[in-house]
Design a protein around this motif. Structure first.
Motif, PDB file in Angstrom:
ATOM      1  N   VAL A 112     128.614  69.311 -72.264  1.00 38.07           N
ATOM      2  CA  VAL A 112     129.101  70.486 -71.555  1.00 38.07           C
ATOM      3  C   VAL A 112     128.251  70.685 -70.308  1.00 38.07           C
ATOM      4  O   VAL A 112     127.037  70.511 -70.337  1.00 38.07           O
ATOM      5  N   VAL A 119     133.846  70.545 -69.575  1.00 34.25           N
ATOM      6  CA  VAL A 119     133.473  69.679 -70.698  1.00 34.25           C
ATOM      7  C   VAL A 119     133.844  68.255 -70.329  1.00 34.25           C
ATOM      8  O   VAL A 119     134.956  67.999 -69.851  1.00 34.25           O
ATOM      9  N   PRO A 141     130.139  76.964 -70.300  1.00 36.72           N
ATOM     10  CA  PRO A 141     130.222  76.343 -71.627  1.00 36.72           C
ATOM     11  C   PRO A 141     128.824  76.125 -72.183  1.00 36.72           C
ATOM     12  O   PRO A 141     127.906  75.733 -71.468  1.00 36.72           O
ATOM     13  N   ALA A 155     134.208  74.466 -78.382  1.00 37.67           N
ATOM     14  CA  ALA A 155     133.108  74.758 -77.464  1.00 37.67           C
ATOM     15  C   ALA A 155     133.082  76.244 -77.153  1.00 37.67           C
ATOM     16  O   ALA A 155     134.131  76.869 -76.930  1.00 37.67           O
TER      17      ALA A 155
END
Length: 323
Positions: A112, A119, A141, A155
């Motif tokens: 991330v 991502v 993230p 995530a």
């Protein structure tokens, strides 16, 4: 679909340490750009390994042949032998790797980009990552979890307060759901039905049903202010969560979703590892520049080891199971 192969720089690797010697403990020092290597017998720092700028997380490959340090501001990964503590190689060209994770089948390697809001999904051939897809996400993230079947990735989005679901086979974002304030680490139960999310901006852990598609919030477990990082005890029943503001560590029974024990967590507890015998908790005390060692049966701090600035990740080869 973007495809890229990244550069590698190779370094010499020393001879293997004796098989009977305990593996070292690695503590990542984010503000120093180093990794402290701790002898778990004498509990002394043996050396510091230079990495890159702002390393925030480290992760062991599923085959346990390398510990990987993600250097966010250097756009690189440092591979370290988990037993000899020698640098194996450096992989460059990995854009803003903040947190990282492998799929259990080792086909996918995911990072991330905490400051760049995406991502990255890479294919993994056992030695180097090849970028397959870059997915724009919510804001900041933070942490990842991949299911046991290596099909689904979750995530957390720290500053847009979301949890996103990504299908690994198609590299597509399948869903996003709102969370509490500042979601950080995520932990999935071994049956792939439940996901826990630590709320660093809150006072507990959110529990999501992920067994039937889009995550559905079913419960919030009160643990303490600044719930942040998870580490399983290895008994396939309990997981620990560090409460960074409360300076505690809570033990959650994830079969009943109840807090069943609490440990001291001095000076901003962050990432953790658990010894193979399940008796020792290794904890990064981030604001004190210490590795804190806790006796799990007595729930007491037994020692602290001085390390570098802002210790973050903690990892050792001699660890308990990750579930």
């Amino acid at each position: 679909m973007a495809v890229a192969v990244f550069g590698l720089q190779f370094f010499g690797v020393s001879a293997q340490a004796p098989a009977s010697a305990p593996a070292p403990v690695f503590v990542l020092n984010s503000l120093d750009g180093t990794v402290s290597v701790i002898d778990p017998v004498s509990w002394t720092e043996k050396k510091r390994i230079p990495t890159g700028k702002e390393p925030h997380h480290l992760y062991m490959t599923p085959d346990e042949k390398s510990v990987i340090v993600a250097n966010a501001l250097s756009d690189s990964l440092t591979f370290i032998d988990p037993r000899t503590a020698e640098v194996q190689r450096t992989v460059t060209g990995i854009l803003d790797p903040y947190q990282l994770r492998f799929s259990p089948d080792m086909k996918w390697f995911v990072t991330v980009a905490n400051r760049l809001n995406h991502v990255d999904i890479y294919r993994w051939d056992g030695h180097k990552p090849t970028l397959v897809k870059r997915i724009a996400t919510g804001k900041t993230p933070s942490h990842l979890w991949i299911d046991s079947k290596s099909t689904t990735l979750w995530a957390s989005m720290q500053d847009s307060n979301e949890l996103v679901t990504i299908d690994l086979a198609t590299q597509t974002l399948k869903s996003r759901v709102p969370t509490g304030t500042m979601p950080a680490d995520v932990f999935g139960t071994p049956d792939d039905k439940t996901l826990l999310v630590g709320l660093t901006g809150g006072e507990g852990v959110e529990v999501y049903d992920v067994g039937s598609g889009t995550p559905r919030l079913v419960k919030t477990i009160s643990t303490g202010k600044g719930a942040h990082a998870f580490r399983a005890l290895g008994d396939r029943k309990h997981v620990l969560v560090s409460n960074r503001v409360a300076n505690t560590v809570s033990q959650i029974d994830y079969t009943s979703m109840q807090v069943v024990a609490e440990f001291p967590g001095p000076s901003g507890p962050d990432c953790m590892d658990v010894s193979k015998d399940g008796k020792t908790l290794l904890l990064a005390s981030r604001w004190a520049k210490k590795l804190t060692v806790i006796d799990i049966p007595s729930r007491k701090v037994v020692r602290q080891v001085s390390v570098g600035k802002s210790p973050h990740g903690v990892w050792t080869l001699d660890h308990a199971g990750r579930n």
